[in-house]
Write a protein that holds these residues in place. Structure first.
Motif, PDB file in Angstrom:
ATOM      1  N   ALA A 253      51.659 -19.583   5.732  1.00 16.89           N
ATOM      2  CA  ALA A 253      51.224 -20.112   7.032  1.00 16.89           C
ATOM      3  C   ALA A 253      50.713 -18.984   7.924  1.00 16.89           C
ATOM      4  CB  ALA A 253      52.371 -20.854   7.703  1.00 16.89           C
ATOM      5  N   ALA A 254      51.404 -17.844   7.903  1.00 20.34           N
ATOM      6  CA  ALA A 254      50.994 -16.712   8.736  1.00 20.34           C
ATOM      7  C   ALA A 254      49.668 -16.122   8.263  1.00 20.34           C
ATOM      8  CB  ALA A 254      52.086 -15.637   8.722  1.00 20.34           C
ATOM      9  N   ARG A 255      49.388 -16.225   6.971  1.00 22.32           N
ATOM     10  CA  ARG A 255      48.129 -15.696   6.428  1.00 22.32           C
ATOM     11  C   ARG A 255      46.929 -16.486   6.947  1.00 22.32           C
ATOM     12  NH1 ARG A 255      45.438 -16.651   1.623  1.00 22.32           N
ATOM     13  NH2 ARG A 255      47.153 -17.801   0.675  1.00 22.32           N
ATOM     14  N   GLY A 256      47.123 -17.776   7.218  1.00 14.89           N
ATOM     15  CA  GLY A 256      46.046 -18.594   7.776  1.00 14.89           C
ATOM     16  C   GLY A 256      44.822 -18.614   6.889  1.00 14.89           C
ATOM     17  N   ASP A 257      43.665 -18.324   7.486  1.00 12.64           N
ATOM     18  CA  ASP A 257      42.393 -18.364   6.768  1.00 12.64           C
ATOM     19  C   ASP A 257      42.069 -17.066   6.028  1.00 12.64           C
ATOM     20  OD1 ASP A 257      41.945 -20.940   7.674  1.00 12.64           O
ATOM     21  OD2 ASP A 257      40.818 -20.284   9.419  1.00 12.64           O
ATOM     22  N   ARG A 258      42.907 -16.056   6.209  1.00 16.21           N
ATOM     23  CA  ARG A 258      42.641 -14.787   5.530  1.00 16.21           C
ATOM     24  C   ARG A 258      42.853 -14.953   4.031  1.00 16.21           C
ATOM     25  NH1 ARG A 258      46.135 -10.440   8.660  1.00 16.21           N
ATOM     26  NH2 ARG A 258      44.958  -9.017   7.330  1.00 16.21           N
ATOM     27  N   SER A 259      42.074 -14.243   3.260  1.00 17.80           N
ATOM     28  CA  SER A 259      42.212 -14.364   1.809  1.00 17.80           C
ATOM     29  C   SER A 259      43.472 -13.647   1.335  1.00 17.80           C
ATOM     30  CB  SER A 259      40.995 -13.773   1.097  1.00 17.80           C
ATOM     31  OG  SER A 259      41.042 -12.364   1.113  1.00 17.80           O
ATOM     32  N   MET A 260      43.978 -14.139   0.217  1.00 16.59           N
ATOM     33  CA  MET A 260      45.156 -13.539  -0.386  1.00 16.59           C
ATOM     34  C   MET A 260      44.864 -12.088  -0.769  1.00 16.59           C
ATOM     35  SD  MET A 260      47.299 -15.128  -3.547  1.00 16.59           S
ATOM     36  CE  MET A 260      47.746 -16.589  -2.638  1.00 16.59           C
ATOM     37  N   ALA A 261      43.676 -11.836  -1.310  1.00 17.12           N
ATOM     38  CA  ALA A 261      43.299 -10.491  -1.724  1.00 17.12           C
ATOM     39  C   ALA A 261      43.240  -9.537  -0.538  1.00 17.12           C
ATOM     40  CB  ALA A 261      41.959 -10.526  -2.448  1.00 17.12           C
ATOM     41  N   GLU A 262      42.714 -10.009   0.584  1.00 18.12           N
ATOM     42  CA  GLU A 262      42.607  -9.170   1.781  1.00 18.12           C
ATOM     43  C   GLU A 262      43.980  -8.777   2.306  1.00 18.12           C
ATOM     44  OE1 GLU A 262      41.423  -9.745   6.486  1.00 18.12           O
ATOM     45  OE2 GLU A 262      40.636 -11.170   5.027  1.00 18.12           O
ATOM     46  N   VAL A 263      44.863  -9.747   2.451  1.00 15.96           N
ATOM     47  CA  VAL A 263      46.207  -9.476   2.978  1.00 15.96           C
ATOM     48  C   VAL A 263      46.979  -8.581   2.017  1.00 15.96           C
ATOM     49  CG1 VAL A 263      48.424 -10.544   3.569  1.00 15.96           C
ATOM     50  CG2 VAL A 263      46.276 -11.554   4.390  1.00 15.96           C
ATOM     51  N   ALA A 264      46.900  -8.873   0.730  1.00 18.33           N
ATOM     52  CA  ALA A 264      47.610  -8.072  -0.258  1.00 18.33           C
ATOM     53  C   ALA A 264      47.138  -6.619  -0.230  1.00 18.33           C
ATOM     54  CB  ALA A 264      47.424  -8.668  -1.649  1.00 18.33           C
ATOM     55  N   ALA A 265      45.831  -6.424  -0.167  1.00 18.93           N
ATOM     56  CA  ALA A 265      45.288  -5.066  -0.140  1.00 18.93           C
ATOM     57  C   ALA A 265      45.757  -4.303   1.096  1.00 18.93           C
ATOM     58  CB  ALA A 265      43.759  -5.110  -0.190  1.00 18.93           C
TER      59      ALA A 265
END
Length: 83
Positions: free
Chosen positions: A23-35
């Motif tokens: 939920a906190a990640r929202g529209d950000r991609s999984m790859a972007e947040v993970a990186a």
């Protein structure tokens, strides 16, 4: 070394953590947040889906920092509710 099986409560807490991070990640991609957090996208995927219900503390701390969540907030929102 043999790991003891997780209790249903530990699995449930892991699922709540995953839902909160998703939920906190929202529209950000999984790859972007993970990186940004310095973890693999697969690690983040496993946490978000509950397949890794007990991630390492520093992994959770890094993800929380990237997502603007405090560790206190994570603990409070993932703790088991007493009935």
């Amino acid at each position: 070394m043999v790991r003891t099986p997780l209790t249903p409560e530990e699995r449930e807490r892991g699922e709540r953590l995953g839902l909160l991070l998703r939920a906190a990640r929202g529209d950000r991609s999984m790859a972007e947040v993970a990186a940004e957090a310095g973890v693999s996208a697969e690690t983040l995927r496993k946490i978000e889906t509950g397949r890794a219900p007990t991630p390492a503390f520093f992994t959770v701390a890094a993800l929380a920092g990237v997502l603007g969540l405090s560790m206190d907030e994570l603990v409070a929102r993932c703790a088991l509710v007493a009935v």
